[in-house]
Design a protein around this motif. Structure first.
Motif, PDB file in Angstrom:
ATOM      1  N   THR A  33     -49.223 -38.632 -39.678  1.00  0.00           N
ATOM      2  CA  THR A  33     -49.948 -37.541 -39.039  1.00  0.00           C
ATOM      3  C   THR A  33     -49.091 -36.282 -39.186  1.00  0.00           C
ATOM      4  O   THR A  33     -47.885 -36.318 -38.959  1.00  0.00           O
ATOM      5  CB  THR A  33     -50.184 -37.825 -37.550  1.00  0.00           C
ATOM      6  N   ILE A  34     -49.714 -35.195 -39.587  1.00  0.00           N
ATOM      7  CA  ILE A  34     -48.990 -33.937 -39.751  1.00  0.00           C
ATOM      8  C   ILE A  34     -49.515 -32.926 -38.740  1.00  0.00           C
ATOM      9  O   ILE A  34     -50.728 -32.774 -38.570  1.00  0.00           O
ATOM     10  CB  ILE A  34     -49.155 -33.367 -41.163  1.00  0.00           C
ATOM     11  N   GLY A  35     -48.592 -32.279 -38.077  1.00  0.00           N
ATOM     12  CA  GLY A  35     -48.964 -31.292 -37.079  1.00  0.00           C
ATOM     13  C   GLY A  35     -48.341 -29.946 -37.369  1.00  0.00           C
ATOM     14  O   GLY A  35     -47.362 -29.831 -38.105  1.00  0.00           O
ATOM     15  N   TRP A  36     -48.940 -28.938 -36.786  1.00  0.00           N
ATOM     16  CA  TRP A  36     -48.372 -27.580 -36.780  1.00  0.00           C
ATOM     17  C   TRP A  36     -48.143 -27.171 -35.326  1.00  0.00           C
ATOM     18  O   TRP A  36     -49.038 -27.337 -34.478  1.00  0.00           O
ATOM     19  CB  TRP A  36     -49.314 -26.587 -37.448  1.00  0.00           C
ATOM     20  N   PHE A  37     -46.960 -26.676 -35.070  1.00  0.00           N
ATOM     21  CA  PHE A  37     -46.618 -26.077 -33.796  1.00  0.00           C
ATOM     22  C   PHE A  37     -46.210 -24.635 -34.067  1.00  0.00           C
ATOM     23  O   PHE A  37     -45.901 -24.266 -35.210  1.00  0.00           O
ATOM     24  CB  PHE A  37     -45.444 -26.809 -33.132  1.00  0.00           C
ATOM     25  N   ARG A  38     -46.160 -23.820 -33.020  1.00  0.00           N
ATOM     26  CA  ARG A  38     -45.660 -22.459 -33.172  1.00  0.00           C
ATOM     27  C   ARG A  38     -44.853 -22.074 -31.946  1.00  0.00           C
ATOM     28  O   ARG A  38     -45.061 -22.607 -30.866  1.00  0.00           O
ATOM     29  CB  ARG A  38     -46.809 -21.478 -33.388  1.00  0.00           C
ATOM     30  N   GLN A  39     -43.940 -21.134 -32.154  1.00  0.00           N
ATOM     31  CA  GLN A  39     -43.111 -20.657 -31.060  1.00  0.00           C
ATOM     32  C   GLN A  39     -42.977 -19.147 -31.163  1.00  0.00           C
ATOM     33  O   GLN A  39     -42.432 -18.632 -32.151  1.00  0.00           O
ATOM     34  CB  GLN A  39     -41.732 -21.306 -31.073  1.00  0.00           C
ATOM     35  N   ALA A  40     -43.485 -18.469 -30.149  1.00  0.00           N
ATOM     36  CA  ALA A  40     -43.374 -17.023 -30.062  1.00  0.00           C
ATOM     37  C   ALA A  40     -42.080 -16.677 -29.321  1.00  0.00           C
ATOM     38  O   ALA A  40     -41.560 -17.488 -28.554  1.00  0.00           O
ATOM     39  CB  ALA A  40     -44.574 -16.445 -29.332  1.00  0.00           C
ATOM     40  N   PRO A  41     -41.558 -15.477 -29.526  1.00  0.00           N
ATOM     41  CA  PRO A  41     -40.319 -15.081 -28.849  1.00  0.00           C
ATOM     42  C   PRO A  41     -40.439 -15.203 -27.335  1.00  0.00           C
ATOM     43  O   PRO A  41     -41.403 -14.737 -26.736  1.00  0.00           O
ATOM     44  CB  PRO A  41     -40.154 -13.620 -29.270  1.00  0.00           C
ATOM     45  N   GLY A  42     -39.466 -15.881 -26.746  1.00  0.00           N
ATOM     46  CA  GLY A  42     -39.442 -16.031 -25.305  1.00  0.00           C
ATOM     47  C   GLY A  42     -40.402 -17.053 -24.746  1.00  0.00           C
ATOM     48  O   GLY A  42     -40.526 -17.183 -23.527  1.00  0.00           O
ATOM     49  N   LYS A  43     -41.073 -17.772 -25.612  1.00  0.00           N
ATOM     50  CA  LYS A  43     -42.051 -18.771 -25.162  1.00  0.00           C
ATOM     51  C   LYS A  43     -41.690 -20.155 -25.674  1.00  0.00           C
ATOM     52  O   LYS A  43     -40.936 -20.308 -26.620  1.00  0.00           O
ATOM     53  CB  LYS A  43     -43.456 -18.387 -25.621  1.00  0.00           C
ATOM     54  N   GLU A  44     -42.268 -21.158 -25.040  1.00  0.00           N
ATOM     55  CA  GLU A  44     -42.058 -22.527 -25.472  1.00  0.00           C
ATOM     56  C   GLU A  44     -42.875 -22.807 -26.739  1.00  0.00           C
ATOM     57  O   GLU A  44     -43.888 -22.168 -27.006  1.00  0.00           O
ATOM     58  CB  GLU A  44     -42.458 -23.497 -24.366  1.00  0.00           C
ATOM     59  N   ARG A  45     -42.405 -23.799 -27.492  1.00  0.00           N
ATOM     60  CA  ARG A  45     -43.151 -24.210 -28.667  1.00  0.00           C
ATOM     61  C   ARG A  45     -44.468 -24.834 -28.225  1.00  0.00           C
ATOM     62  O   ARG A  45     -44.496 -25.627 -27.282  1.00  0.00           O
ATOM     63  CB  ARG A  45     -42.319 -25.212 -29.468  1.00  0.00           C
ATOM     64  N   TYR A  95     -44.149 -24.128 -37.320  1.00  0.00           N
ATOM     65  CA  TYR A  95     -43.402 -25.295 -37.768  1.00  0.00           C
ATOM     66  C   TYR A  95     -44.360 -26.411 -38.168  1.00  0.00           C
ATOM     67  O   TYR A  95     -45.332 -26.705 -37.468  1.00  0.00           O
ATOM     68  CB  TYR A  95     -42.500 -25.818 -36.653  1.00  0.00           C
ATOM     69  N   CYS A  96     -44.036 -27.049 -39.255  1.00  0.00           N
ATOM     70  CA  CYS A  96     -44.746 -28.233 -39.709  1.00  0.00           C
ATOM     71  C   CYS A  96     -43.972 -29.457 -39.232  1.00  0.00           C
ATOM     72  O   CYS A  96     -42.728 -29.445 -39.233  1.00  0.00           O
ATOM     73  CB  CYS A  96     -44.812 -28.195 -41.231  1.00  0.00           C
ATOM     74  N   THR A  97     -44.678 -30.501 -38.853  1.00  0.00           N
ATOM     75  CA  THR A  97     -43.999 -31.674 -38.333  1.00  0.00           C
ATOM     76  C   THR A  97     -44.768 -32.943 -38.689  1.00  0.00           C
ATOM     77  O   THR A  97     -45.993 -32.909 -38.870  1.00  0.00           O
ATOM     78  CB  THR A  97     -43.813 -31.545 -36.809  1.00  0.00           C
ATOM     79  N   ALA A  98     -44.045 -34.052 -38.783  1.00  0.00           N
ATOM     80  CA  ALA A  98     -44.645 -35.330 -39.153  1.00  0.00           C
ATOM     81  C   ALA A  98     -44.415 -36.367 -38.065  1.00  0.00           C
ATOM     82  O   ALA A  98     -43.324 -36.455 -37.498  1.00  0.00           O
ATOM     83  CB  ALA A  98     -44.056 -35.826 -40.472  1.00  0.00           C
ATOM     84  N   GLY A  99     -45.446 -37.151 -37.793  1.00  0.00           N
ATOM     85  CA  GLY A  99     -45.340 -38.192 -36.788  1.00  0.00           C
ATOM     86  C   GLY A  99     -46.169 -39.400 -37.163  1.00  0.00           C
ATOM     87  O   GLY A  99     -46.802 -39.433 -38.218  1.00  0.00           O
TER      88      GLY A  99
END
Length: 127
Positions: A33-45, A95-99
């Protein structure tokens, strides 16, 4: 673990589009499974979208639903995130991530579900 490399980020005006790519180095990518997450400045992913190993199932966060589309090409070991109608609040490092597991509910996703991460690619949306 799978080595992942993101590309396609950049600067775009609000309302514009970008396509992010996530390329993997190993064939085990096609079973993940491939996911995308994002993180803005000062915020959690935060979770953005995910796609099952076959590409037959996808899910996305409410904040991007209808604007972002995730797809994969296992023959190329690549997952794509097509981002349309971009907003300034989409500005973040993506960010790309694999699980292992795919969840149909976007609220089920957490960083701990994924064991491989890319280095991230910056997306900046100007107003």
């Amino acid at each position: 673990q799978v080595q992942l490399v993101e590309s396609g980020g950049g600067l775009v005006q609000a309302g514009g589009s970008l396509r992010l790519s996530c390329a993997a180095s190993t064939r085990t990518f096609s079973s993940k499974t491939i996911g995308w997450f994002r993180q803005a400045p000062g915020k959690e992913r935060e979770f953005v979208a995910a796609i099952s190993w076959s590409g037959g199932s996808t899910t996305s966060a409410d904040s991007v639903k209808g604007r972002f589309t995730i797809a994969r090409d296992n023959a190329k070991n690549t997952v794509y995130l097509q981002m349309n109608s971009l907003k300034p609040e989409d500005t973040a490092v993506y960010y790309c991530t694999a699980g292992t597991y795919f969840y149909y509910s976007a609220s089920s996703y957490h960083e701990a579900h994924f064991d491989s991460w890319g280095q991230g690619t910056q997306v900046t949306v100007s107003s």
